[in-house]
Design a protein around this motif. Structure first.
Motif, short mmCIF file in Angstrom:
data_model
loop_
_atom_site.label_atom_id
_atom_site.label_comp_id
_atom_site.label_asym_id
_atom_site.label_seq_id
_atom_site.Cartn_x
_atom_site.Cartn_y
_atom_site.Cartn_z
N LEU A 10 63.08 28.26 18.76
CA LEU A 10 64.55 28.38 18.77
C LEU A 10 65.17 27.33 19.69
CD1 LEU A 10 64.65 32.25 18.70
CD2 LEU A 10 65.74 30.76 16.98
N ASP A 11 64.51 27.02 20.81
CA ASP A 11 64.98 25.92 21.67
C ASP A 11 65.03 24.62 20.88
OD1 ASP A 11 65.21 27.43 24.04
OD2 ASP A 11 63.26 26.79 24.81
N ALA A 12 63.93 24.30 20.20
CA ALA A 12 63.85 23.04 19.46
C ALA A 12 64.89 22.98 18.35
CB ALA A 12 62.44 22.86 18.89
N LEU A 13 65.07 24.08 17.63
CA LEU A 13 66.09 24.11 16.57
C LEU A 13 67.49 23.90 17.15
CD1 LEU A 13 64.74 27.06 14.40
CD2 LEU A 13 65.05 24.68 13.62
N ALA A 14 67.78 24.53 18.27
CA ALA A 14 69.11 24.38 18.89
C ALA A 14 69.32 22.95 19.37
CB ALA A 14 69.28 25.36 20.04
N LEU A 27 61.05 21.24 11.65
CA LEU A 27 61.27 22.48 12.41
C LEU A 27 61.74 23.62 11.52
CD1 LEU A 27 62.94 21.02 15.63
CD2 LEU A 27 60.64 22.01 15.45
N GLU A 28 62.61 23.31 10.56
CA GLU A 28 63.07 24.35 9.64
C GLU A 28 61.93 24.84 8.76
OE1 GLU A 28 66.50 22.78 7.60
OE2 GLU A 28 67.78 23.00 9.39
N ASP A 29 61.07 23.94 8.30
CA ASP A 29 59.88 24.35 7.53
C ASP A 29 59.00 25.25 8.38
OD1 ASP A 29 60.73 22.82 5.37
OD2 ASP A 29 59.24 21.22 5.69
N TRP A 58 66.26 34.85 23.25
CA TRP A 58 66.77 33.50 23.44
C TRP A 58 68.25 33.56 23.79
CZ3 TRP A 58 70.53 30.21 21.83
CH2 TRP A 58 70.35 28.85 22.08
N GLU A 59 69.02 34.34 23.05
CA GLU A 59 70.47 34.42 23.29
C GLU A 59 70.78 35.07 24.64
OE1 GLU A 59 72.27 34.27 18.78
OE2 GLU A 59 71.95 36.26 19.66
N GLN A 60 69.98 36.04 25.04
CA GLN A 60 70.18 36.65 26.36
C GLN A 60 69.86 35.66 27.47
OE1 GLN A 60 67.97 40.30 26.70
NE2 GLN A 60 69.24 41.37 25.21
N THR A 61 68.80 34.91 27.30
CA THR A 61 68.39 33.95 28.32
C THR A 61 69.43 32.86 28.51
OG1 THR A 61 66.04 34.33 27.88
CG2 THR A 61 66.61 32.24 28.94
N TRP A 62 69.89 32.26 27.42
CA TRP A 62 70.80 31.13 27.49
C TRP A 62 72.27 31.54 27.49
CZ3 TRP A 62 68.69 27.06 29.31
CH2 TRP A 62 67.37 26.75 29.02
N GLN A 63 72.55 32.81 27.23
CA GLN A 63 73.94 33.27 27.14
C GLN A 63 74.73 32.42 26.14
OE1 GLN A 63 75.34 36.16 28.92
NE2 GLN A 63 73.13 36.39 28.75
N LEU A 64 74.07 32.13 25.01
CA LEU A 64 74.65 31.36 23.92
C LEU A 64 74.35 32.06 22.60
CD1 LEU A 64 73.29 27.77 24.78
CD2 LEU A 64 75.65 28.56 25.07
N ARG A 65 75.22 31.86 21.64
CA ARG A 65 74.94 32.28 20.27
C ARG A 65 74.11 31.15 19.66
NH1 ARG A 65 77.06 35.05 15.70
NH2 ARG A 65 77.20 33.67 13.90
N HIS A 66 72.99 31.48 19.07
CA HIS A 66 72.13 30.43 18.53
C HIS A 66 72.85 29.73 17.38
CE1 HIS A 66 68.74 28.22 16.95
NE2 HIS A 66 68.20 28.38 18.15
N TYR A 121 71.80 28.41 14.78
CA TYR A 121 71.23 28.66 13.45
C TYR A 121 71.59 30.03 12.90
CZ TYR A 121 68.69 24.44 12.32
OH TYR A 121 68.37 23.16 11.94
N ARG A 122 72.44 30.76 13.60
CA ARG A 122 72.91 32.03 13.05
C ARG A 122 73.56 31.76 11.69
NH1 ARG A 122 72.21 37.30 14.84
NH2 ARG A 122 71.87 37.36 17.08
N GLY A 123 73.18 32.55 10.69
CA GLY A 123 73.73 32.38 9.35
C GLY A 123 72.96 31.36 8.51
N ARG A 124 71.89 30.81 9.06
CA ARG A 124 71.05 29.83 8.33
C ARG A 124 69.59 30.24 8.43
NH1 ARG A 124 72.29 24.10 10.88
NH2 ARG A 124 72.99 25.21 12.72
N LEU A 125 68.79 29.78 7.51
CA LEU A 125 67.33 29.99 7.51
C LEU A 125 66.95 31.47 7.56
CD1 LEU A 125 65.91 27.23 9.88
CD2 LEU A 125 65.89 27.28 7.40
N GLY A 126 67.77 32.32 7.02
CA GLY A 126 67.46 33.74 7.03
C GLY A 126 67.78 34.43 8.35
N ILE A 127 68.34 33.70 9.29
CA ILE A 127 68.75 34.28 10.57
C ILE A 127 70.14 34.88 10.33
CG2 ILE A 127 69.33 33.82 12.98
CD1 ILE A 127 67.39 31.41 12.81
#
Length: 151
Positions: free
Chosen positions: A39-43, A95-97, A129-137, A139-145
């Motif tokens: 998730l870090d790498a995707l972000a 990364l998406e694959d 991940w979202e709790q740690t970084w206090q960010l909305r990822h 990729y929300r709404g993509r790749l089945g997330i």
């Protein structure tokens, strides 16, 4: 890239595309089965794809990775110190694959997780991940997330 799990339940790439050997090695060894790292790498790739700087610098003992809008440079810290540069889109696609492969891979039998064991491993990783970084990822709404949830 086509991924599979080896006999020790670690990811490997079958038939690495020419020129992507270092990218495949980084994904399989540094990211591996760790959803939060993936998730870090995707972000980070999403941040630079949009023309900005990554939300954080890549932090790893074994790999130096630099994300910029001009591309992603990957270098092994140990061994032969293999190094390669890739376009942002090459890294994004790989990364998406890998995300799709990992999200579809069944969890290891008898694996125990302390954080949200009621959720799939990737969902728990997303929430953590979202709790740690206090960010909305991003990729929300993509790749089945899901765009929202799980809670």
């Amino acid at each position: 890239m086509r991924f599979r799990m080896d006999d020790y339940y670690g990811p490997v790439v079958d038939a690495v595309p020419a020129g992507q050997e270092v990218l495949a090695a980084w994904i399989c060894t540094d990211i591996g089965r760790k959803f939060r790292v993936l998730l870090d790498a995707l972000a980070m790739v999403d941040d630079v794809r949009e023309g900005g700087a990554p939300f954080e610098l890549w932090d790893s003992e074994g790999w130096d990775v630099e994300f910029t809008p001009d591309g992603v440079t990957v270098q092994a810290v140990y061994g032969n110190r293999q190094r390669a540069a890739y376009s942002v889109d090459e890294v994004r696609i790989a990364l998406e694959d890998f995300w799709e492969f990992m999200a579809e891979t069944p969890e290891r039998a008898n694996a125990r997780r302390a954080f949200r064991p009621d959720l799939a491993e990737w969902q728990a990783g997303l929430l953590q991940w979202e709790q740690t970084w206090q960010l909305r990822h991003p990729y929300r709404g993509r790749l089945g997330i899901p765009a929202d949830g799980p809670a």
